[in-house]
Design a protein around this motif. Structure first.
Motif, PDB file in Angstrom:
ATOM      1  N   ALA B 246       3.284 -13.229  -1.131  1.00  0.00           N
ATOM      2  CA  ALA B 246       3.191 -11.957  -1.849  1.00  0.00           C
ATOM      3  C   ALA B 246       4.425 -11.103  -1.574  1.00  0.00           C
ATOM      4  CB  ALA B 246       1.911 -11.209  -1.436  1.00  0.00           C
ATOM      5  N   GLY B 249       7.263 -12.418  -3.443  1.00  0.00           N
ATOM      6  CA  GLY B 249       7.128 -12.333  -4.897  1.00  0.00           C
ATOM      7  C   GLY B 249       6.864 -13.677  -5.535  1.00  0.00           C
ATOM      8  N   GLU B 252       4.526 -14.926  -8.976  1.00  0.00           N
ATOM      9  CA  GLU B 252       4.400 -13.905 -10.027  1.00  0.00           C
ATOM     10  C   GLU B 252       5.078 -14.337 -11.313  1.00  0.00           C
ATOM     11  OE1 GLU B 252       5.781 -10.208  -8.426  1.00  0.00           O
ATOM     12  OE2 GLU B 252       4.192 -10.141  -6.913  1.00  0.00           O
TER      13      GLU B 252
ATOM     14  N   ASP C 117       4.578   0.162  -5.143  1.00  0.00           N
ATOM     15  CA  ASP C 117       4.541  -0.715  -6.311  1.00  0.00           C
ATOM     16  C   ASP C 117       3.700  -1.946  -5.965  1.00  0.00           C
ATOM     17  OD1 ASP C 117       4.967  -1.987  -8.669  1.00  0.00           O
ATOM     18  OD2 ASP C 117       7.012  -2.630  -8.195  1.00  0.00           O
ATOM     19  N   ALA C 118       2.417  -1.715  -5.735  1.00  0.00           N
ATOM     20  CA  ALA C 118       1.528  -2.813  -5.363  1.00  0.00           C
ATOM     21  C   ALA C 118       0.099  -2.377  -5.626  1.00  0.00           C
ATOM     22  CB  ALA C 118       1.692  -3.169  -3.888  1.00  0.00           C
ATOM     23  N   THR C 119      -0.740  -3.337  -6.012  1.00  0.00           N
ATOM     24  CA  THR C 119      -2.128  -3.033  -6.369  1.00  0.00           C
ATOM     25  C   THR C 119      -3.095  -3.732  -5.414  1.00  0.00           C
ATOM     26  OG1 THR C 119      -1.568  -2.840  -8.694  1.00  0.00           O
ATOM     27  CG2 THR C 119      -3.892  -3.253  -8.170  1.00  0.00           C
ATOM     28  N   ALA C 145      -1.075   2.877  -2.591  1.00  0.00           N
ATOM     29  CA  ALA C 145      -1.295   1.688  -3.408  1.00  0.00           C
ATOM     30  C   ALA C 145      -2.133   2.041  -4.635  1.00  0.00           C
ATOM     31  CB  ALA C 145      -2.009   0.616  -2.594  1.00  0.00           C
ATOM     32  N   ASP C 172      -2.336  -7.589  -6.018  1.00  0.00           N
ATOM     33  CA  ASP C 172      -1.436  -8.190  -5.032  1.00  0.00           C
ATOM     34  C   ASP C 172      -2.200  -8.612  -3.786  1.00  0.00           C
ATOM     35  OD1 ASP C 172       1.380  -7.819  -6.134  1.00  0.00           O
ATOM     36  OD2 ASP C 172       0.449  -5.854  -6.464  1.00  0.00           O
ATOM     37  N   THR C 194      -3.829 -14.847  -4.218  1.00  0.00           N
ATOM     38  CA  THR C 194      -3.407 -13.697  -3.428  1.00  0.00           C
ATOM     39  C   THR C 194      -4.215 -13.667  -2.134  1.00  0.00           C
ATOM     40  OG1 THR C 194      -4.930 -12.563  -4.904  1.00  0.00           O
ATOM     41  CG2 THR C 194      -2.578 -12.109  -5.182  1.00  0.00           C
ATOM     42  N   ALA C 244       0.061  -4.244   1.143  1.00  0.00           N
ATOM     43  CA  ALA C 244       0.665  -3.642  -0.055  1.00  0.00           C
ATOM     44  C   ALA C 244       2.036  -3.049   0.281  1.00  0.00           C
ATOM     45  CB  ALA C 244      -0.262  -2.560  -0.621  1.00  0.00           C
ATOM     46  N   VAL C 247       4.438  -5.862   0.506  1.00  0.00           N
ATOM     47  CA  VAL C 247       4.775  -6.350  -0.823  1.00  0.00           C
ATOM     48  C   VAL C 247       5.766  -5.406  -1.498  1.00  0.00           C
ATOM     49  CG1 VAL C 247       3.827  -6.719  -3.139  1.00  0.00           C
ATOM     50  CG2 VAL C 247       2.639  -7.648  -1.123  1.00  0.00           C
ATOM     51  N   ASP C 248       5.510  -4.126  -1.322  1.00  0.00           N
ATOM     52  CA  ASP C 248       6.373  -3.112  -1.948  1.00  0.00           C
ATOM     53  C   ASP C 248       7.745  -3.065  -1.282  1.00  0.00           C
ATOM     54  OD1 ASP C 248       6.568  -0.322  -3.463  1.00  0.00           O
ATOM     55  OD2 ASP C 248       7.223   0.000  -1.386  1.00  0.00           O
TER      56      ASP C 248
END
Lengths: 252, 252, 252, 252, 252, 252, 252, 252
Positions: B246, B249, B252, C117-119, C145, C172, C194, C244, C247-248
């Motif tokens: 994750a 990236g 994705e 920028d992650a969910t 998030a 994510d 994920t 998150a 990831v961001d």
């Protein structure tokens, strides 16, 4: 023994105290109070309040004050504390009462604890460990040890703990109270050269909550600890007090 | 689908691989191997060896190599490993086999793991945590993550840990393995700003031994952790690999 | 440091904030609040309310707002929440309070969470999982998030879950909350690529009730999961938020 | 009764069978074999081998064949199986023996199980569930039910299961065996309208291993299941056979 | 589908019922109600009330009545029951409500359960098993089975049980509820040739109390039983109803 | 005491026996053997063999024979039994040895147990309960009680038990051994008017196996029982023997 | 039987008593009361009040008085006791009621317990063991045994116990109640030659609290004990009464 | 530091010892040995052998001897002990080895433990407690404390214990080892005025066996104790040694 009985006859000695000196314990309808053990070990015989009626607690506390000059009641409710204060005050109008949280110490007028040349450090991981640590502290103070409280130094933020290393090392024996995962005694015992008594606290929730994980973790500690039961503040305090007495040379 | 079947007919695609692409899994008399999951998640579908005969393990491993180019077998015995090597070598004469402790990775010739731009830190408290950490490491490496191993930094002697803080902070995700009281992940998670996966190890003895205290302590941790089961090195490694993917990236 | 002390002298910086910047934590008689950890990890340091008096909770919350601009209090009672609101409002007249169930977020005026920028997908099996999921959601949102809630998709009726596969795959990282037998995270983890954090919930009754079966099932899952303790919504949310952030790329 | 004794005297009826018909059970020095129950319930009375000497197992098996025409021995070792085969062959030279894994069925010459108009579906999550499922299957077949085995459809990859829904729905009753987290019976029971018997299997490791998580999960299932003990393949099979008999109308 | 939507447009079909027919479940803000399962299995989908607000219970019950003509709510409080009655009566002025103990059955006007040609015997060991048995009975009756209740025949006095053997043998399937040591299902299963579902009840105190000993005893039974969780009256009733339906041939 | 010492000097009394009479116990380097208790209670002081070396067991057994004329060794291995027989035979060439399963009784020449006017009934549920029942029987016989063994009358087939009711009622005290669900003592206690001692046996498998369910069931019994630990055949036998002695009036 | 029915017709015998004599038990809508067992065992059949409504308790108590002349209700609440007193007084205006703590004995006018020539010693470790010991005492007295209560002689101060050895040795059977670590029965059993029944009490806190440590300790005792469940005062009393009856020769 | 490095260069100081002095621990591929802790606490850092290869144990032992002059290895196998002796003898030809049971102490030539003015009493309940007590004794002796062993004084026969009260009271601190019900530390602590460390031993069988009952009993003790884990002889010894050091004044 004749002298003792004459003192009772003369009203100079209460029957309870005389029985305590002759047999080691006092027989009351609420139970038998073991005065000899208090005398011998130098730590008060605690009266564990849960499951007893206020009247039973009060009678046992009175027997304790009559024979050992003070009574230590643990996990006391308001009703029980009130009954103790009433019963003891009735016999000892100038008795003093020191209640901290759920712990009550009733003392006959003029009672003075001994003065040991030894310090017990009492360390807590967080705010919720306070009441249990308080119970330990009352016992240590009653036994005559100096107490150094170091609060809220849990391992989640090591700086809080490392800032206190010098104080930790100055104590003769340490009680370390912690709930949740109970890692603090392990980390402390790695930093000092004194005996550490781990005191698990019933915080936490879910699996391993109510102090279970803390107890198991202290039993499994990769450093050297001995442990008492969950929330057993009195036992931890009394064990530390016995060690402090041994360090001081009291009782020899 | 026609193309696929023609490729099978032409001998360009094995029936297993074709079934895997059509249905997502391969049906063998030893079980069904879930090739689609490997493809989707980017982490190998492990073949858990205990309770299976050598022949069953070998058939499943072969199905894995045929459809996903490699097979990861965990908790493998010598007999099972030998059967896998024989079966896979038979089909893929130049297959390579990487056995570390109880973990075996069989790879088809030319198989190359991906290359993720993310680092998994794998931390152990002591020597006995090594084999479980190794299991985690194999999975992370197969998924393409860089791995940084930091061994033997248990909390009984904090200096060993504090000397490594910079390395701990450089990882994108940490796996922290510990047995006994399992305090290490809690202390580590207080020192870093990356996700920490606690991995309890079945060391220790007596009450709370075999990793029970460590698991409970991690579940009750006063810092933020997620946890896998006792000795679940594969699961910890796979979860860290998913996080590394994750972060990278990938997928994705 | 001189600048900092001059700012305090000039009233531009509160003493609490200055202490927090110098030592990393604030010392209050109700405990030590660890401001540095909040700053470093990007997730709020939660104040766990059970076992603390309303006044203690309020003092800690105030210390949190003073040093990190907001306070997150979990498992709060009405009395504790009232004390927090009074204490914080007193210092910060325009503070805002967001109470959802047993979670309270107090924020200084103008406080804005970051924007990652992650969910984080938060999935529940049934209606009773709602409050625990809510606790997780508050933390994720505070960490910046995006959150996608997918409710009531327990495995007893697979269609409810299969209808949501696309949304599950877009997150994510996923938190999956379930009580009873806790099978949902296992099934979800088989459908996505994920990382999934299993969050057992204390529903169910009889043997294995109160989340015990759910926790054990998630630890034993035949797919890849990491797990938090029963009802540990805050921990699940914070762990997902850390992922998150990774990831961001936040914090790098 | 006279007739019966005359048949014994004439050598037409063995004393064991006569005793079984008169008292319902046979008294042997190795124990009492409950022949009446087999007759009444239509399912064989299993001889559970662990903890018995080979000779004891053999004597009980012989009593079973003598009175009910066959003997079902579960969890049998090689030594016990050998003793059974020797003892039964000695009395019944043309006896047949069907050993599958740790289950042994010895049958008198000409023994034919009944033929029920009902199907038991036996479903497994993975390869390791095979031997326990086999134990269930032997009982069902001996009771005369048709058996449909559906293997290796664990929930980690739902497609494997969803591909078999039609077969699942065609059975009259289902046994679903699963270890680890044991989610499969829950998911299956949500897809069918027939009774499902959950059969937890002692796979898995660490906390909740050895079938504990599977058992708890089945007891807590959010669908409708009844459950047998861990690895109790015989019990699951016998319960399903009793249901199959009820569906068939046998015994009425 | 067009017809269905036209029926909605014409007001002949409620939107909830239309959604249920199209998707299998109804989406309400209080949760998703699984109408398809009720339809398929022939047993009502129970609404488990604990942990839900009265409003949530009421909304789910209304969804159930709208789509399946009745709602079964278990472990309901007065407040929840009141909310259900109000909400359902509002939509269905002539709805009927059958509340027995903590179980509530709300039915649309004219709702008639099916009529199965099968009898469920429900047996209790003592007076305290009554409420749990009642929960099972409601489900069986709703599914259309005949119910024969045989109460208070615990094994401490075998005569009470032996006097009822004929009734026990007449049932097609038996639910046997017992607390304390839970021996009754074992003894009953030795007397009949029908499937027996053991239902442990949370009576008893001390070690193994709250149904733990009863559950373990039923899992270890030396006769053939399947078991549900402690106090799981609904599950036992539903499983027996599924068996009764199979016996009747319903659903084929 | 003088007489005693003179007897030692004259070789009429062994030093061990003299020490036993003076102090109540014998001090050997393998441990202290408590001869006084055997004398007082009328039941032999058992030597529990596990965890002791053959030499330690032999020394303790010899001390027992020297001071109480016989030695009872429980859970003995072949090596330990051999060592006992060698050591005792060496001192007492005509000693007799009675080994039944894992129990060994060594007796000095001419040793005769007392003869109590009381009968202990020993009842087993199945074949696997035999060895534990045997251990109980040896103790009862050594104490002088008559023993009536009633085997293999488990509750799965009540007729086997009901056929023995008269014998059950004739005993003065009953030991009832059972494994699995352990229901037999409960049912027996409902049929007789004598004290029943429940003896759980470590049979069974899965959840509640190894005697756990049986122990819990006996503790929760809905009839009147007292219980000993799992497989504690010696304790059950000794307790029954003490009751038999009380019935007989021995020791008064 | 004709005589009996004529007595009913003549109003000389209540229908309940007639049913009890004919069938052994009375059928009431609140349950079946087992009068025969009371008659046979010589100890009252206790009515365990928890989980029953006041009306149910009252009906069962009335059935008991009608058929056995008295009713023993354990763990009774005020509401339940009131209902019993009202119902019994209504039928038997001169009934007497003896309520001690949570135990209630209702007796028909003129009821006299038997008079056994045997003494039960009831020993407690501390004040909190009183109510459970009281429950045991009521049963023993009702069965006609003499009772000697020896209170508050816990092992923390051995003198209290050693002062009572003579009284301990005079009893025919001993009940020894203790909570916390439950060591008292072990120590007592080493001092006497009579059967000892260990009665664990639910005192203590933390790990092993609520009587768990006491129960385990008694099961593991290094002396000879049999044990009843935690707080099972009635069972201990009834078992001791059965032994006292055997000693007395009652029932022969 | 320069001096230190010059000593290494001159061959006067081994690199391991230099690293130990500079960093506090030695880094070896088999792990990190924490020399500083040994130096600081005055008790040896034990090398726990289980789970380590003979080579790993040997390397760690060698590092210990090199930096602290001796190595204490606990729970050592023959193979591990052989490897240690070989490796240490290789470097230190005149090293001495003291192996008692499963404990091995390797010492560099000329190593002398300190000499504390304090006595540790080590008390055992029975023969099986010997090996665990031995482990404690080795540590105490290495730390320089005098040790007084008092064996086989379990509470089943109080005279054995009461005969030793004077010796018990002369120790400065007591370790009391007991298995089964573990009552001995409780009784001892009631007789002395010194700190008592309870050491549960994994004897016993059935429910609460393997030391579980002993541990729980010590945690629940009605006297004052602290406790270590089951069989944790090293920890008990080390804790007693730390107390002995505090009594002696060592380390101040």
């Amino acid at each position: 023994m004749r002298e003792l009985l004459e003192a009772v006859a003369a009203g100079e000695l209460s029957p309870a105290r005389a029985e305590a000196e002759l047999r080691g314990y006092v027989t009351d309808e609420a139970g038998r109070f073991d005065a000899a053990r208090t005398a011998r070990r130098g730590i008060p015989e605690a009266i564990f309040a849960p499951g007893k009626t206020p009247e039973q607690v009060a009678r046992l506390a009175l027997a304790a004050v009559e024979t050992t000059d003070r009574a230590l009641v643990t996990r006391v409710t308001d009703a029980q504390a009130g009954a103790v204060e009433a019963a003891v005050s009735d016999e000892f109008p100038d008795a003093s009462f020191d209640r901290r949280g759920v712990t009550l110490l009733a003392a006959a007028p003029g009672y003075e604890p001994p003065d040991l040349d030894a310090t017990v450090g009492i360390v807590t991981a967080g705010t919720v460990d306070g009441p249990v640590a308080e119970e330990a502290q009352v016992v240590c103070e009653d036994a005559g040890a100096a107490v150094d409280r170091i609060d809220d130094v849990g391992v989640a933020a090591l700086d809080r703990l490392l800032d206190q290393v010098d104080r930790l090392r100055e104590a003769d024996v340490l009680i370390v109270a912690a709930g949740r995962e109970g890692a603090l005694p392990t980390v402390v015992a790695g930093l000092v050269d004194t005996p550490v008594v781990g005191l698990p606290v019933s915080s936490g929730y879910g699996h391993g909550g109510d102090g279970e994980a803390a107890l198991l973790g202290m039993l499994q500690s990769c450093t050297v600890l001995s442990v008492v039961n969950v929330d057993a503040g009195f036992v931890a305090g009394a064990q530390a007090a016995l060690i402090a007495r041994a360090v001081d040379g009291a009782g020899e």
